[in-house]
Motif scaffolding. Structure first.
Motif, short mmCIF file in Angstrom:
data_model
loop_
_atom_site.label_atom_id
_atom_site.label_comp_id
_atom_site.label_asym_id
_atom_site.label_seq_id
_atom_site.Cartn_x
_atom_site.Cartn_y
_atom_site.Cartn_z
N GLN A 17 19.25 14.43 34.59
CA GLN A 17 18.86 15.21 35.77
C GLN A 17 19.34 16.64 35.60
O GLN A 17 20.49 16.88 35.21
CB GLN A 17 19.45 14.61 37.04
CG GLN A 17 18.72 13.38 37.55
CD GLN A 17 18.94 13.14 39.04
OE1 GLN A 17 19.97 13.49 39.58
NE2 GLN A 17 17.95 12.55 39.70
N LEU A 18 18.44 17.56 35.91
CA LEU A 18 18.75 18.99 35.92
C LEU A 18 18.26 19.52 37.26
O LEU A 18 17.07 19.40 37.57
CB LEU A 18 18.06 19.70 34.76
CG LEU A 18 18.48 19.28 33.36
CD1 LEU A 18 17.53 19.81 32.31
CD2 LEU A 18 19.90 19.75 33.07
N VAL A 19 19.18 20.07 38.04
CA VAL A 19 18.83 20.52 39.39
C VAL A 19 19.21 21.98 39.54
O VAL A 19 20.40 22.32 39.55
CB VAL A 19 19.51 19.66 40.47
CG1 VAL A 19 19.12 20.16 41.85
CG2 VAL A 19 19.15 18.19 40.30
N GLU A 20 18.19 22.83 39.70
CA GLU A 20 18.42 24.26 39.88
C GLU A 20 18.68 24.60 41.34
O GLU A 20 18.15 23.93 42.24
CB GLU A 20 17.21 25.07 39.38
CG GLU A 20 16.85 24.89 37.93
CD GLU A 20 15.78 23.84 37.70
OE1 GLU A 20 15.16 23.82 36.63
OE2 GLU A 20 15.56 23.01 38.63
N SER A 21 19.47 25.64 41.55
CA SER A 21 19.73 26.13 42.89
C SER A 21 20.01 27.63 42.82
O SER A 21 20.21 28.17 41.72
CB SER A 21 20.91 25.39 43.53
OG SER A 21 22.09 25.59 42.76
N GLY A 22 20.03 28.26 43.98
CA GLY A 22 20.40 29.67 44.04
C GLY A 22 19.25 30.64 44.12
O GLY A 22 19.45 31.86 44.18
N GLY A 23 18.03 30.13 44.11
CA GLY A 23 16.88 31.02 44.18
C GLY A 23 16.66 31.55 45.58
O GLY A 23 17.43 31.27 46.50
N GLY A 31 18.42 44.24 43.40
CA GLY A 31 19.43 43.30 43.86
C GLY A 31 19.83 42.29 42.81
O GLY A 31 19.41 42.37 41.64
N SER A 32 20.62 41.31 43.25
CA SER A 32 21.16 40.29 42.34
C SER A 32 20.98 38.90 42.93
O SER A 32 20.93 38.73 44.15
CB SER A 32 22.65 40.53 42.09
OG SER A 32 22.88 41.78 41.47
N LEU A 33 20.88 37.94 42.05
CA LEU A 33 20.91 36.52 42.40
C LEU A 33 21.62 35.79 41.28
O LEU A 33 21.58 36.23 40.11
CB LEU A 33 19.50 35.95 42.55
CG LEU A 33 18.73 36.21 43.85
CD1 LEU A 33 17.32 35.64 43.72
CD2 LEU A 33 19.43 35.63 45.05
N ARG A 34 22.20 34.65 41.62
CA ARG A 34 22.84 33.80 40.61
C ARG A 34 22.23 32.42 40.72
O ARG A 34 22.35 31.76 41.75
CB ARG A 34 24.34 33.74 40.80
CG ARG A 34 25.06 32.96 39.69
CD ARG A 34 26.56 33.00 39.89
NE ARG A 34 27.29 32.29 38.83
CZ ARG A 34 27.67 32.86 37.68
NH1 ARG A 34 27.39 34.14 37.46
NH2 ARG A 34 28.33 32.16 36.78
N LEU A 35 21.57 31.99 39.65
CA LEU A 35 21.01 30.66 39.58
C LEU A 35 22.01 29.71 38.95
O LEU A 35 22.76 30.09 38.04
CB LEU A 35 19.72 30.65 38.75
CG LEU A 35 18.60 31.58 39.20
CD1 LEU A 35 17.37 31.35 38.32
CD2 LEU A 35 18.27 31.41 40.66
#
Lengths: 116, 113
Positions: free
Chosen positions: A3-9, A16-20
């Motif tokens: 399982q691979l689960v992405e978050s932070g979008g 600006g900035s984001l961290r996935l």
């Protein structure tokens, strides 16, 4: 089961900035090279970055070099992508992928939208 | 950078008929020291992540039906679906992992005629 689960979008403004993050389970994370791949709406697949097993080797696409940083925490089974100086053209679904050879397993993806 | 060029961009095939997708790399992805082609094929259905079909150009990933086959070497590769099924409707991508930056072909959309 892998399982691979992405978050932070989400939505970010230009500049600006984001961290996935990508939470991994079901395999020995510390033994796997990992990748980020993105897909703009209605477009094809574009490789973004990869990192080796211990984090000592990283590579980036020219389009994100100097703005994005890939990292991993093997103790927490987590892959990250710090995205700074975001541009409208960074809008895409971002996938993390595990690559024992090629990209064998993929997360479901997380949408990043860069817009003012 | 290695440019991956797929053809055609799309194709419509009748159920049970053969579908053939071509992929050409701008330079060889055959690594001479191990005689392996660093070429993979992916299938992507709408709203889903890509699914690996083949690596090393012709090694079928576990669970992939044997109506799918991958072939080729050097710079020219082919993905063949021998008897198209409804569930094969998707976009197919070739991908080289020979050198950085890793690159993908533009995709081939397969539909039912």
């Amino acid at each position: 089961e892998v399982q691979l689960v992405e978050s932070g979008g989400g939505l970010a403004q230009p500049g600006g900035s984001l961290r996935l993050s990508c939470a991994a389970s079901g395999f020995t994370f510390s033994n796997s090279w990992m990748h980020w791949v993105r897909q703009a709406p209605g477009k094809g697949l574009v490789w973004v970055s990869h990192i080796n097993t211990d984090g000592s080797t990283t590579s980036y696409a020219d389009s994100v070099k100097g703005r994005f940083t890939i990292s991993r925490d093997n103790a927490k089974n987590t892959l990250s992508l710090q995205m700074n100086s975001l541009r409208v053209e960074d809008t895409a679904v971002y996938y993390c992928a595990r690559a024992p050879i090629s990209m064998t397993d993929w997360g479901q993806g997380i949408l990043v939208t860069v817009s003012s | 950078d290695i440019v991956m060029t797929q053809s055609p961009d799309s194709l419509a095939v009748s159920l049970g008929e053969r579908a053939t997708i071509n992929c050409k790399s701008s330079q060889s992805v055959l690594y001479s020291s191990n005689n392996k082609n660093y070429l993979a094929w992916f299938q992507q259905k709408p709203g889903q992540p890509p699914k690996l079909l083949f690596y090393w150009a012709s090694t079928r990933e576990s669970g992939v039906p044997d109506r799918f086959s991958g072939s080729g070497s050097g710079t020219d590769f082919t993905l063949t679906i021998s008897s198209l099924q409804a569930e094969d409707v998707a976009v197919y991508y070739c991908h080289q992992y020979y050198s950085i930056p890793l690159t993908f072909g533009g995709g081939t959309k397969v539909e039912i005629k």
